[in-house]
Write an enzyme that holds these catalytic residues in place. Structure first.
Site, PDB file in Angstrom:
ATOM      1  N   ALA A 122      53.109  84.360 -21.617  1.00  0.00           N
ATOM      2  CA  ALA A 122      53.605  85.469 -22.450  1.00  0.00           C
ATOM      3  C   ALA A 122      52.514  86.176 -23.110  1.00  0.00           C
ATOM      4  O   ALA A 122      52.419  86.932 -24.183  1.00  0.00           O
ATOM      5  CB  ALA A 122      54.522  85.016 -23.983  1.00  0.00           C
ATOM      6  N   ALA A 123      50.812  85.429 -22.786  1.00  0.00           N
ATOM      7  CA  ALA A 123      49.765  86.335 -23.014  1.00  0.00           C
ATOM      8  C   ALA A 123      49.553  87.980 -22.648  1.00  0.00           C
ATOM      9  O   ALA A 123      49.226  88.804 -24.158  1.00  0.00           O
ATOM     10  CB  ALA A 123      48.201  85.952 -22.013  1.00  0.00           C
ATOM     11  N   GLY A 124      50.146  88.184 -21.323  1.00  0.00           N
ATOM     12  CA  GLY A 124      50.106  89.851 -22.158  1.00  0.00           C
ATOM     13  C   GLY A 124      50.868  90.609 -22.675  1.00  0.00           C
ATOM     14  O   GLY A 124      50.768  91.252 -23.287  1.00  0.00           O
ATOM     15  N   ASP A 125      52.418  89.933 -22.515  1.00  0.00           N
ATOM     16  CA  ASP A 125      53.497  90.777 -23.896  1.00  0.00           C
ATOM     17  C   ASP A 125      52.933  90.060 -24.886  1.00  0.00           C
ATOM     18  O   ASP A 125      53.436  91.150 -25.887  1.00  0.00           O
ATOM     19  CB  ASP A 125      54.413  89.549 -23.763  1.00  0.00           C
TER      20      ASP A 125
END
Length: 310
Positions: free
Chosen positions: A259-262
């Protein structure tokens, strides 16, 4: 909301999935069966993740999406409501099941994901008309590409008409965007693979990302921010020159990058909605993402604003 001290409004138009996450020593090859060592079922979907991130990181958030009439749908809606997210525009499909994502995470924290859209396909352009008031109240409107493309365009067009700030995370990017989309986008935020697909520029370094961002900005996007994982972010902002700025990431030991990008996008949108300058919002998003990758899971890994401001 007291933990967030929310002062800005973000409306997210996007997907909601139940994530089925298996951890294995490495990603399987075609036709191969691997023994995994852990499994978890957690709320996800790019729209849901970004909504939760924006809410935890300082925004008042509304979600426009659709779940199925099943236990997964009920769980996803309940998880959003627990975060204080406005779910009045969250529909329930009459016949499609809730979307799911099948995720394998290896011991190097890399992942492979297969998405089955399910009820996300029921997020249609008429829903944008139905919930235009939510779009009009937003300081920032956030979209991705896990709902029908005609719906994404309708949301971006509404944002432009209503003079709201629009953010598009073009994920997953299977093909180039239609040319008439770019002038509707205030902040185009792809990762390196998505930027390569959209621009035709192969990306392995920040200099490559700069060339890709320049190509995408030339198509009409007002600002382009390419996320590069462990290499940080390349930001090409309106009025800040043609070379862009490369921002290195905080130094952390990654456990799960799911979920890094989110988290970055949710944090960026939340800070932008609070009135921060774009560069400050980018730095805030990077700090939030750096915390998220040190934890397992998608939404469970997303930090709260107090963790960044202590």
């Amino acid at each position: 909301m007291s933990d967030n001290a929310a002062t800005g409004r973000v409306t997210v138009v996007g997907s909601l999935n139940m994530d089925l996450v298996a951890r294995a020593p490495r990603l399987p090859k075609p036709g191969e069966t691997l023994a995994g060592h852990a499994f978890a079922q957690v709320p996800g979907g790019k729209g849901g993740n970004q909504a939760v991130a924006a809410a935890r990181l300082g925004a008042q958030v509304a979600m426009i999406g659709c779940v199925g009439n099943d236990s997964n749908g009920a769980t996803l809606k309940r998880s959003l409501e627990t975060e204080g997210i406005d779910c009045t525009a969250l529909a329930t499909s009459a016949d499609a099941p809730t979307g799911v994502a099948l995720i394998v995470v290896d011991d190097a924290s890399q992942n492979a994901i297969v998405i089955v859209a399910g009820s996300n396909a029921d997020v249609t352009p008429p829903r944008m008309e139905e919930h235009e008031a939510l779009l009009a109240r937003a300081d920032v409107i956030v979209c991705q590409l896990e709902t029908p493309p005609e719906t994404v365009r309708a949301a971006l067009a509404a944002g432009r008409r209503l003079q709201r700030t629009t953010v598009l995370n073009p994920a997953p990017a299977a093909r180039k965007l239609p040319p008439d989309w770019f002038p509707l986008i205030d902040y185009l935020i792809p990762n390196e693979l998505e930027a390569a697909t959209l621009s035709g520029v192969t990306i392995s370094t920040p200099d490559d990302a700069r060339r890709a961002a320049q190509a995408l900005k030339a198509k009409g996007a007002r600002n382009v921010i390419v996320t590069l994982g462990a290499q940080g972010v390349l930001a090409l902002l309106d009025g800040a020159g043609d070379d862009g700025v490369h921002l290195a990431p905080p130094n952390v030991e990654a456990v799960d990058t799911t979920a890094a990008g989110d988290t970055f996008i949710g944090g960026f949108a939340a800070e932008l909605a609070r009135g921060a300058a774009a560069m400050d919002a980018i730095a805030f998003g990077q700090r939030a993402a750096a915390i998220a990758v040190t934890r397992e899971g998608a939404q469970p890994s997303i930090p709260r604003r107090s963790e960044l401001t202590e």
